[in-house]
Design an enzyme around this catalytic site. Structure first.
Site, PDB file in Angstrom:
ATOM      1  N   GLU A  69       0.892  -1.613   0.203  1.00  0.00           N
ATOM      2  CA  GLU A  69      -0.249   0.128   0.061  1.00  0.00           C
ATOM      3  C   GLU A  69       1.387   1.332  -0.380  1.00  0.00           C
ATOM      4  OE1 GLU A  69      -3.379  -0.058  -0.602  1.00  0.00           O
ATOM      5  OE2 GLU A  69      -3.774  -2.042   0.304  1.00  0.00           O
ATOM      6  N   ASP A  72      -4.862  -9.870  -8.642  1.00  0.00           N
ATOM      7  CA  ASP A  72      -4.669  -9.254  -9.181  1.00  0.00           C
ATOM      8  C   ASP A  72      -3.385  -8.031  -9.870  1.00  0.00           C
ATOM      9  OD1 ASP A  72      -5.167  -7.695  -7.201  1.00  0.00           O
ATOM     10  OD2 ASP A  72      -6.656  -6.708  -7.009  1.00  0.00           O
ATOM     11  N   GLU A  96     -19.041  -7.171  -3.809  1.00  0.00           N
ATOM     12  CA  GLU A  96     -17.691  -7.462  -3.629  1.00  0.00           C
ATOM     13  C   GLU A  96     -17.821  -8.588  -4.126  1.00  0.00           C
ATOM     14  OE1 GLU A  96     -14.894  -5.307  -0.902  1.00  0.00           O
ATOM     15  OE2 GLU A  96     -15.888  -4.988  -3.132  1.00  0.00           O
ATOM     16  N   GLU A 100     -12.678  -0.220 -10.551  1.00  0.00           N
ATOM     17  CA  GLU A 100     -12.378  -1.137 -10.665  1.00  0.00           C
ATOM     18  C   GLU A 100     -13.077  -1.737 -12.150  1.00  0.00           C
ATOM     19  OE1 GLU A 100     -10.511  -1.845  -7.711  1.00  0.00           O
ATOM     20  OE2 GLU A 100     -12.021  -1.683  -8.030  1.00  0.00           O
ATOM     21  N   THR A 108      -1.501   0.864 -10.047  1.00  0.00           N
ATOM     22  CA  THR A 108      -2.732   0.413 -10.591  1.00  0.00           C
ATOM     23  C   THR A 108      -3.692   1.306  -8.739  1.00  0.00           C
ATOM     24  OG1 THR A 108      -3.421  -1.501  -9.018  1.00  0.00           O
ATOM     25  CG2 THR A 108      -2.000  -1.298  -7.970  1.00  0.00           C
TER      26      THR A 108
END
Length: 583
Positions: free
Chosen positions: A122, A263, A356, A377, A480
């Site tokens: 992160e 991902d 989700e 996304e 991302t």
């Protein structure tokens, strides 16, 4: 980490008031039906400022806004996350003055020498990526930069400082990083070696950019080593699991898929390949892509399977998987991308958002996974696919998204997470990615003339310590966390001209320009030396005549790689086909 003393808080609050006053007050509006006179891009802009203004008024200096109670909470250790992560959205929306103000705030009083355990993943995608992006876009936005930019600058130094604090996480027997590092002390002695796959393989975009700008190869080296370690430990059928022991190189969670925990590993193989013109990274992804289709793809859905056997373990769709159609568009696989996108879009239309988890056989939400925290996304995929196809269905999704978010999620103090899509109950949180990603991709979907979509027809010539450099020509690579990186910047800080020529030579082959393949690299250099002398002579001749010819000739001699020569969608599709073409 955000040094928000009383003076700084007062200044930002005062500036925020003047900023809203200049624009005509707060952006309060009702549903789309009541604002039919405004275009969708303007509606998205209004959504952003409704959330942003309320963050400044009610939550700053906390990390995130709590929209139901009109206050704030820390999720990053008082890093002012909503302010910092939304800075690039401000510039993309065209608010240059506010971008400049926040960039100045970013440079003030930040101390990374703190006793805090931080997520390596992160911190990289949000902090390092955000600082690099702001650094590279700052001059274009009118921020005064120091001599030597983009190879130097305060934001670049901050990004390097943060990245160096992450490096101890990579000091493992395998080169795959730990998931957490203490920003002051390094890796804690009792740190677990179990890390998700995305937490291992999501560094090449930021770390390679940092290495190219600073000249220190250590960042790109550790990112590549981690990628290769994952590749080495894939199963015999070509799949990777969800979590791995980074010390022993043993898979702890063996579910294979394209969603949560995996991902952005696949995403960074593709984006790293495009950013660095790296055939090895693209080759890795294409082999993964083949295995994913063989074992996880069913009727244009992607399920979770056991990584060694390929048997279905979870027949669910996760909202985080909705990035996949956009990723497929980057390699030119538009047909598969559109079919999968339409599957995901049917789920959106069923609930007004993406839960989700969605049980594919049952066609309904999964218990305790019914929420929608305003994730970006699916909108991200719509933006990429629309750039590639101009299919109006993709704009329809964008309008549906604006409608749903406004109708369901908007409250007096911002936009609230949807706790349950079945009854539209809300949760008292507005995730930082709503401002940093969701709104940004929505706006770019509806703004065809945005500088991000530049096809190479416009660019800036910048003088660096290593010669002239071209920036702002388009082809931006989003990390991302939706922070755009200008790929041209990676060629600005090279000390050896031969490297630039070698890459240009490779690109000539990729784009099938008129060049004899029998030429050796040395011959190419000799030829280029001759052409440079010829150009120099012509320039001197024209300079003697004075006037505009000198300026025209200077631009004509810009190296081939300096600016894009094809539209955004065409360029990315071609790159995908190049790596598929054995010739």
């Amino acid at each position: 980490m955000c040094a928000a003393g009383s003076a700084l808080l007062a200044r930002i609050t005062r500036d925020a008031f003047h900023f809203r006053f200049h624009l005509g007050g707060n952006f309060q509006h009702g549903s789309l039906a009541g604002n039919s006179t405004r275009g969708p891009a303007e509606r998205v802009k209004s959504m952003f400022y409704h959330a942003y203004n309320n963050y400044l008024e009610n939550a700053f200096p906390y990390d995130e806004l709590r929209p139901l109670t009109c206050d704030g909470q820390d999720t990053w250790g008082r890093y002012c996350a909503d302010l910092r992560f939304s800075v690039l959205t401000l510039w993309i929306l065209g608010n240059v003055s506010e971008f400049q103000r926040v960039v100045n705030v970013l440079q003030e009083g930040v101390d990374f020498d703190i006793d805090v355990n931080a997520s390596v993943f992160e911190t990289n995608i949000r902090v390092v990526g955000g600082l690099l992006s702001a650094h590279l876009l700052s001059k274009r936005a009118g921020v005064e930069v120091e001599a030597g930019w983009p190879c130097s600058g305060p934001l670049l130094r901050m990004a390097e400082e943060v990245a160096r604090k992450l490096l101890p996480a990579f000091w493992t027997p395998t080169g795959m990083p730990y998931g957490t590092v203490n920003l002051l002390h390094g890796v804690n002695p009792g740190e677990t070696p179990v890390t998700c796959t995305a937490g291992v393989g999501t560094f090449i975009v930021e770390f390679a950019t940092l290495s190219h700008l600073t000249g220190d190869p250590v960042f790109e080296d550790v990112a590549r080593k981690a990628l290769k370690a994952l590749w080495k430990n894939r199963s015999e059928i070509g799949l990777v699991g969800n979590h791995i022991d980074v010390a022993a190189a043993k898979w702890v969670a063996q579910d294979a898929g394209i969603g949560a925990g995996v991902d952005s590993y696949f995403e960074y193989l593709v984006k790293g390949a495009i950013l660095l013109q790296d055939e090895e990274l693209m080759s890795m992804f294409l082999k993964y892509n083949k295995a994913i289709r063989n074992y996880t793809k069913f009727d244009d859905w992607y399920l979770w399977v056991q990584m060694y056997k390929g048997t279905v373990s979870m027949p669910v769709f996760q909202s985080l998987e909705a990035y996949w159609p956009g990723l497929q568009s980057l390699i030119g696989d538009i047909d598969h991308a559109m079919r999968t996108f339409l599957n995901y879009y049917t789920v959106w239309k069923q609930f007004g958002g993406l839960p989700e988890f969605y049980n594919i056989p049952q066609g309904y939400t999964v218990e305790k996974r019914e929420g929608y925290p305003l994730r970006p996304e699916l909108i991200e995929s719509a933006m990429y696919l629309y750039r590639a196809t101009r299919n109006p269905t993709l704009l329809e999704l964008g309008r549906d998204a604006v409608e749903s978010i406004e109708k369901i999620s908007k409250v007096d103090c911002g936009f609230a997470t949807i706790k349950d899509l079945r009854d539209h109950r809300l949760d008292n949180r507005m995730e930082s990615f709503f401002l940093a990603e969701t709104v940004k991709y929505l706006y770019l979907l509806f703004d065809p003339d945005n500088f991000i979509h530049n096809n190479g027809s416009n660019f800036d010539v910048v003088l660096t310590p290593y010669g002239e450099c071209i920036l702002g020509a388009g082809g931006y690579i989003f990390n991302t966390e939706a922070h755009p990186i200008d790929p041209a910047a990676l060629h600005c800080c090279r000390k050896r001209k031969e490297e630039q020529w070698e890459v240009e030579d490779l690109m000539r082959e990729f784009y099938s320009l008129k060049r004899s393949k029998k030429f050796t690299f040395k011959q190419t250099l000799d030829q280029r030396d001759g052409e440079t002398q010829k150009d120099s002579a012509e320039t001197t001749s024209e300079d003697n005549g004075g006037g505009m010819n000198s300026e025209k000739n200077r631009k004509r001699r810009i190296p081939l790689l300096s600016c894009s020569s094809q539209p955004f969608n065409s360029k990315l599709a071609v790159l995908g086909q190049v790596f598929l073409d054995n010739t």
